[in-house]
Design a protein around this motif. Sequence first.
Motif, short mmCIF file in Angstrom:
data_model
loop_
_atom_site.label_atom_id
_atom_site.label_comp_id
_atom_site.label_asym_id
_atom_site.label_seq_id
_atom_site.Cartn_x
_atom_site.Cartn_y
_atom_site.Cartn_z
N GLU A 1 92.38 -3.46 -8.96
CA GLU A 1 91.40 -2.59 -9.58
C GLU A 1 90.03 -3.26 -9.65
O GLU A 1 89.01 -2.61 -9.45
N LEU A 2 90.02 -4.58 -9.92
CA LEU A 2 88.76 -5.32 -9.96
C LEU A 2 88.08 -5.31 -8.60
O LEU A 2 86.87 -5.11 -8.49
N GLN A 3 88.88 -5.50 -7.54
CA GLN A 3 88.31 -5.47 -6.19
C GLN A 3 87.71 -4.10 -5.89
O GLN A 3 86.62 -3.99 -5.34
N GLN A 4 88.45 -3.03 -6.29
CA GLN A 4 87.95 -1.68 -6.04
C GLN A 4 86.67 -1.42 -6.84
O GLN A 4 85.73 -0.80 -6.34
N THR A 5 86.64 -1.94 -8.09
CA THR A 5 85.45 -1.76 -8.93
C THR A 5 84.24 -2.46 -8.32
O THR A 5 83.14 -1.93 -8.30
N LEU A 6 84.46 -3.70 -7.80
CA LEU A 6 83.36 -4.44 -7.17
C LEU A 6 82.84 -3.68 -5.94
O LEU A 6 81.63 -3.61 -5.72
N GLU A 7 83.76 -3.13 -5.17
CA GLU A 7 83.33 -2.39 -3.98
C GLU A 7 82.55 -1.14 -4.38
O GLU A 7 81.52 -0.82 -3.79
N ASN A 8 83.05 -0.42 -5.43
CA ASN A 8 82.35 0.79 -5.89
C ASN A 8 80.98 0.44 -6.46
O ASN A 8 80.00 1.15 -6.23
N ASP A 9 80.91 -0.66 -7.25
CA ASP A 9 79.62 -1.08 -7.80
C ASP A 9 78.64 -1.42 -6.70
O ASP A 9 77.45 -1.10 -6.77
N GLU A 10 79.13 -2.08 -5.65
CA GLU A 10 78.24 -2.45 -4.55
C GLU A 10 77.72 -1.21 -3.83
O GLU A 10 76.54 -1.10 -3.51
N LYS A 11 78.64 -0.24 -3.61
CA LYS A 11 78.21 1.00 -2.95
C LYS A 11 77.20 1.75 -3.82
O LYS A 11 76.20 2.27 -3.33
N LEU A 12 77.48 1.81 -5.14
CA LEU A 12 76.58 2.51 -6.05
C LEU A 12 75.21 1.83 -6.09
O LEU A 12 74.17 2.47 -6.09
N SER A 13 75.23 0.49 -6.11
CA SER A 13 73.97 -0.26 -6.14
C SER A 13 73.15 -0.01 -4.88
O SER A 13 71.95 0.17 -4.93
N GLU A 14 73.85 0.00 -3.73
CA GLU A 14 73.14 0.25 -2.47
C GLU A 14 72.54 1.66 -2.47
O GLU A 14 71.41 1.87 -2.03
N ALA A 15 73.31 2.64 -2.99
CA ALA A 15 72.82 4.01 -3.02
C ALA A 15 71.62 4.13 -3.96
O ALA A 15 70.63 4.79 -3.65
N GLU A 16 71.69 3.46 -5.14
CA GLU A 16 70.59 3.53 -6.08
C GLU A 16 69.34 2.86 -5.52
O GLU A 16 68.23 3.37 -5.66
N GLU A 17 69.53 1.71 -4.87
CA GLU A 17 68.38 1.03 -4.28
C GLU A 17 67.75 1.88 -3.17
O GLU A 17 66.52 1.96 -3.05
N SER A 18 68.58 2.55 -2.39
CA SER A 18 68.07 3.40 -1.32
C SER A 18 67.30 4.57 -1.91
O SER A 18 66.23 4.95 -1.44
N GLN A 19 67.85 5.15 -2.99
CA GLN A 19 67.18 6.29 -3.62
C GLN A 19 65.86 5.87 -4.23
O GLN A 19 64.86 6.58 -4.11
N GLU A 20 65.84 4.71 -4.93
CA GLU A 20 64.60 4.24 -5.53
C GLU A 20 63.55 3.96 -4.46
O GLU A 20 62.38 4.28 -4.62
N THR A 21 63.97 3.35 -3.36
CA THR A 21 63.03 3.05 -2.26
C THR A 21 62.45 4.34 -1.69
O THR A 21 61.26 4.45 -1.42
N GLN A 22 63.33 5.33 -1.52
CA GLN A 22 62.85 6.59 -0.95
C GLN A 22 61.89 7.28 -1.92
O GLN A 22 60.87 7.84 -1.51
N MET A 23 62.20 7.23 -3.24
CA MET A 23 61.32 7.87 -4.23
C MET A 23 59.97 7.17 -4.28
O MET A 23 58.94 7.83 -4.37
N GLU A 24 59.98 5.85 -4.20
CA GLU A 24 58.71 5.13 -4.22
C GLU A 24 57.88 5.44 -2.98
O GLU A 24 56.67 5.60 -3.03
#
Length: 202
Positions: A174-197
Motif C-alpha cells: 500500500e505504501l508503494q502504491q501511495t508513493l506512486e499515486n503521490d508522484e503522479k498527482l504531484s506531476e499532474a499538479e506541477e503540469s497544471q500550475e505550469t500551464q496556468m502560469e
Amino acid sequence: SFSSDEVIRKRLLIDGDGAGDDRRINLLVKSFIKWCNSGSQEEGYSQYQRMLSTLSQCEFSMGKTLLVYDMNLREMENYEKIYKDIENSIAAAHEKIAECKKQILQAKRIRKNRQEYDALAKVIQHHPDRHETLKQLEALGKELQNLSHIKENVEDKLELRRKQFHVLLSTIHELQQTLENDEKLSEAEESQETQMEAEAKQ
C-alpha cells in the motif's frame, strides 16, 4: 500529432521551472527580427546583447530542469532498491519463523519424552502403592494438560506472527502504491500550475 503528455513534457523542458522561458524564446525571436531590421550598428549591437542574455537564461533554466529530472530518476531507483531490500528481509523472516517452528516442535517432543521417562523411572524406582500411583498419574495428567495449553499458546503466537507479517507485507504494498499515486498527482499538479502560469502570462 502529439499527445497531451508529450505537449506538457515539451513545455516543461522549454519553460524550465515555470519562469517563463517560452515567453523569453518568443522575445528572442522578436529581438532577432529587430536585429535583422536594425538601422544602426549601435542598435544592432544592443539587440545582439539582448539575444545573448535571453538565450543564456533559457539554457540555464533548461539545464536546471534536466538536473531535477535526473535527480528524480535516482530517487526512483533508490525507492526500488529499498523496496527490494524490504522484500528480502520479509522473505528471510519467513524462513526464520519456519526454522524456529521446527525447533520448537523438536524441543517439545524432547521435553515430553524426558518428562515421560522421568515419571516412569520414579514409579519403577519407588514402587508406590495404588493410591500413590493414582496421585502421580493425576499429577502427570495435569502436567500433560498444562503442556497441551503451552503448545496451543505457542501455536497461537506463531499464527499471530504470521498474520502480523502478512499485514506488514500488505502495508508495504500500500505504501508503494501511495508513493506512486503521490508522484503522479504531484506531476499532474506541477503540469497544471505550469500551464496556468503560462496562460496567465500570455
